[in-house]
Design an enzyme around this catalytic site. Sequence first.
Site, PDB file in Angstrom:
ATOM      1  N   ARG A 177       0.842  -1.205   0.000  1.00 30.63           N
ATOM      2  CA  ARG A 177       0.000   0.000   0.000  1.00 30.63           C
ATOM      3  C   ARG A 177       0.873   1.249   0.000  1.00 30.63           C
ATOM      4  NH1 ARG A 177      -4.588  -0.207   4.432  1.00 30.63           N
ATOM      5  NH2 ARG A 177      -5.342   1.541   3.184  1.00 30.63           N
ATOM      6  N   CYS A 235      -1.262   5.763   9.206  1.00 30.39           N
ATOM      7  CA  CYS A 235      -1.623   4.509   8.547  1.00 30.39           C
ATOM      8  C   CYS A 235      -2.748   4.819   7.573  1.00 30.39           C
ATOM      9  CB  CYS A 235      -2.009   3.456   9.579  1.00 30.39           C
ATOM     10  SG  CYS A 235      -3.412   3.937  10.626  1.00 30.39           S
TER      11      CYS A 235
END
Length: 280
Positions: A177, A235
Amino acid sequence: MEAIITATELADALTGPNPPVLLDVRWQLTSPGAPPFDGRAAYAEGHLPGAVFVDLDGELASAPGENGRHPLPDLAVFGAAMRRAGVSAGRPVVVYDGGLGWSAARAWWLLRWTGHPDVRVLDGGLPSWEGVLSTDVATPVQGDFEPAPDPAGLLDADGAAALARSGVLLDARAGERYRGEVEPIDRVGGHIPGAVSAPTVENVGPDGRFLPAAELQGRFKGLGAVQGAAVGVYCGSGVSAAHEVLALAVAGIPAALYVGSWSEWTADPSRPVAVGPDPQ
């Protein structure tokens, strides 16, 4: 103050003169379109005796929107939830979840950020507990905790961007990611320019417990995060990043949390996005 507690230490503390308040914060990230995980049902099936269920989505975060998928909760709502759970400034708190540690870390971070002096996470979560479980719904005495946030522990989007240039900004998501190879949840993949990839899953062993402090210190040193450095973490939505802030605390390294994280950052198309393995 220690940031984590073992199941053995917790069992001893529960028989002591000032036993901790127990908060059950079971929650799981689910794929888009999938039914949400029912933490309250898991709590009903069995929990630590005396533990109170805390809902991450409703009590540890506000509704999703332009500020991210798990923005800061309204402090009045959060404070009321903590008092209902029996949280008081003069009594220790232990939080746990189903074992991943992310949602427990979110509760830990919020309590520490808002001024509670003694809160720890059960290392390894519920699976580490070898005692009996209860199906009784706890009814604790009303607590007196009043949230008093510390601005130094929180980053907004501009602060995260600045820290990526002047200090150390860690990206706690999976490496793919960060690199932009996949993005199953948010608008676009990639990372904040200047951020360093530091998946939080690498802070724990196969049993879900944190690595020893010395190993964590070595890992974070390799990423540029050492005592005395300005360190921040983000995050996808400010949950797994709280787990990395917790790991940093175990290593003795203070760090700020960008709560809005990638879900807030990418909500504004004008913000820059970097892809690939390098920070820039």
